[in-house]
Write a protein that holds these residues in place. Structure first.
Motif, PDB file in Angstrom:
ATOM      1  N   LYS A  56       0.850  -1.185   0.000  1.00  0.00           N
ATOM      2  CA  LYS A  56       0.000   0.000   0.000  1.00  0.00           C
ATOM      3  C   LYS A  56       0.888   1.237   0.000  1.00  0.00           C
ATOM      4  N   LEU A  57       0.565   2.191  -0.900  1.00  0.00           N
ATOM      5  CA  LEU A  57       1.317   3.431  -0.977  1.00  0.00           C
ATOM      6  C   LEU A  57       0.350   4.600  -0.842  1.00  0.00           C
ATOM      7  N   ASN A  58       0.525   5.396   0.211  1.00  0.00           N
ATOM      8  CA  ASN A  58      -0.314   6.565   0.455  1.00  0.00           C
ATOM      9  C   ASN A  58       0.138   7.678  -0.491  1.00  0.00           C
ATOM     10  N   ILE A  59      -0.737   8.067  -1.423  1.00  0.00           N
ATOM     11  CA  ILE A  59      -0.341   9.025  -2.457  1.00  0.00           C
ATOM     12  C   ILE A  59      -0.129  10.432  -1.910  1.00  0.00           C
ATOM     13  N   ASP A  60      -0.753  10.765  -0.779  1.00  0.00           N
ATOM     14  CA  ASP A  60      -0.553  12.086  -0.195  1.00  0.00           C
ATOM     15  C   ASP A  60       0.835  12.200   0.421  1.00  0.00           C
ATOM     16  N   ASP A  61       1.274  11.135   1.071  1.00  0.00           N
ATOM     17  CA  ASP A  61       2.585  11.143   1.720  1.00  0.00           C
ATOM     18  C   ASP A  61       3.719  10.858   0.730  1.00  0.00           C
ATOM     19  N   HIS A  62       3.402  10.142  -0.338  1.00  0.00           N
ATOM     20  CA  HIS A  62       4.428   9.693  -1.287  1.00  0.00           C
ATOM     21  C   HIS A  62       3.936   9.912  -2.722  1.00  0.00           C
ATOM     22  N   PRO A  63       4.059  11.146  -3.253  1.00  0.00           N
ATOM     23  CA  PRO A  63       3.475  11.484  -4.557  1.00  0.00           C
ATOM     24  C   PRO A  63       4.307  11.094  -5.781  1.00  0.00           C
ATOM     25  N   ASP A  64       5.558  10.716  -5.612  1.00  0.00           N
ATOM     26  CA  ASP A  64       6.422  10.474  -6.780  1.00  0.00           C
ATOM     27  C   ASP A  64       5.992   9.257  -7.599  1.00  0.00           C
ATOM     28  N   ALA A  65       5.828   8.116  -6.951  1.00  0.00           N
ATOM     29  CA  ALA A  65       5.473   6.884  -7.669  1.00  0.00           C
ATOM     30  C   ALA A  65       4.127   7.008  -8.395  1.00  0.00           C
ATOM     31  N   PRO A  66       3.091   7.578  -7.776  1.00  0.00           N
ATOM     32  CA  PRO A  66       1.815   7.703  -8.499  1.00  0.00           C
ATOM     33  C   PRO A  66       1.966   8.529  -9.782  1.00  0.00           C
ATOM     34  N   VAL A  67       2.750   9.597  -9.730  1.00  0.00           N
ATOM     35  CA  VAL A  67       2.966  10.421 -10.920  1.00  0.00           C
ATOM     36  C   VAL A  67       3.725   9.613 -11.965  1.00  0.00           C
TER      37      VAL A  67
END
Length: 106
Positions: A56-67
Motif C-alpha cells: 500500500k502506498l499513500n499518495i498524499d505522503d508519497h506522490p512520486d510513484a503515483p505520478v
C-alpha cells in the motif's frame, strides 16, 4: 501475511527489485472506496502471500510513484512483475473480483 506499507523511498527495493510479483494499492486516508477495499486486500495478502506481495502506498505522503506510473484516480492497483507494470485495476471492487483478477494475472 499482512499488506506491506511502502514509500517513494522504498519503492525501488520493495517493488521494482522484488523477487515475486507485487500488487501496489495507491490510496489515501480521505478516499472512501480505498478504505472499503482495505480489509479485502488484507485477506488477499493472507491467502496469496506466498505468490504475491500486497503493498500500500499513500499518495498524499508519497506522490512520486503515483505520478511516475500515471495514477489519475484512486484506488488504483498496479501489479508489478519483474519490476514492470503488468496489469492495472482502477476503482473499488468486491474482494472476489479483486482476487479473481489478481489470480488471473499471476
Amino acid at each position: 501475511m499482512a499488506t506491506k506499507q511502502i514509500t517513494d523511498a522504498s519503492f525501488q527495493t520493495d517493488v521494482l527489485q522484488a523477487d515475486k510479483p507485487v500488487l501496489v494499492d495507491f490510496w489515501a486516508e480521505w478516499c472512501g472506496p480505498c478504505k472499503q477495499i482495505g480489509p479485502a486486500l488484507e485477506e488477499i495478502a493472507s491467502e496469496l502471500g506466498d505468490r504475491v506481495t500486497i503493498a500500500k502506498l499513500n499518495i498524499d505522503d508519497h506522490p512520486d510513484a503515483p505520478v511516475r506510473y500515471g495514477v489519475r484516480g484512486i484506488p488504483t492497483m498496479i501489479l508489478f512483475k519483474g519490476g514492470v507494470p503488468a496489469a492495472t485495476k482502477v476503482g473499488a471492487a468486491p474482494k472476489s473480483h479483486i482476487k479473481g483478477w489478481l489470480e488471473g494475472e499471476l
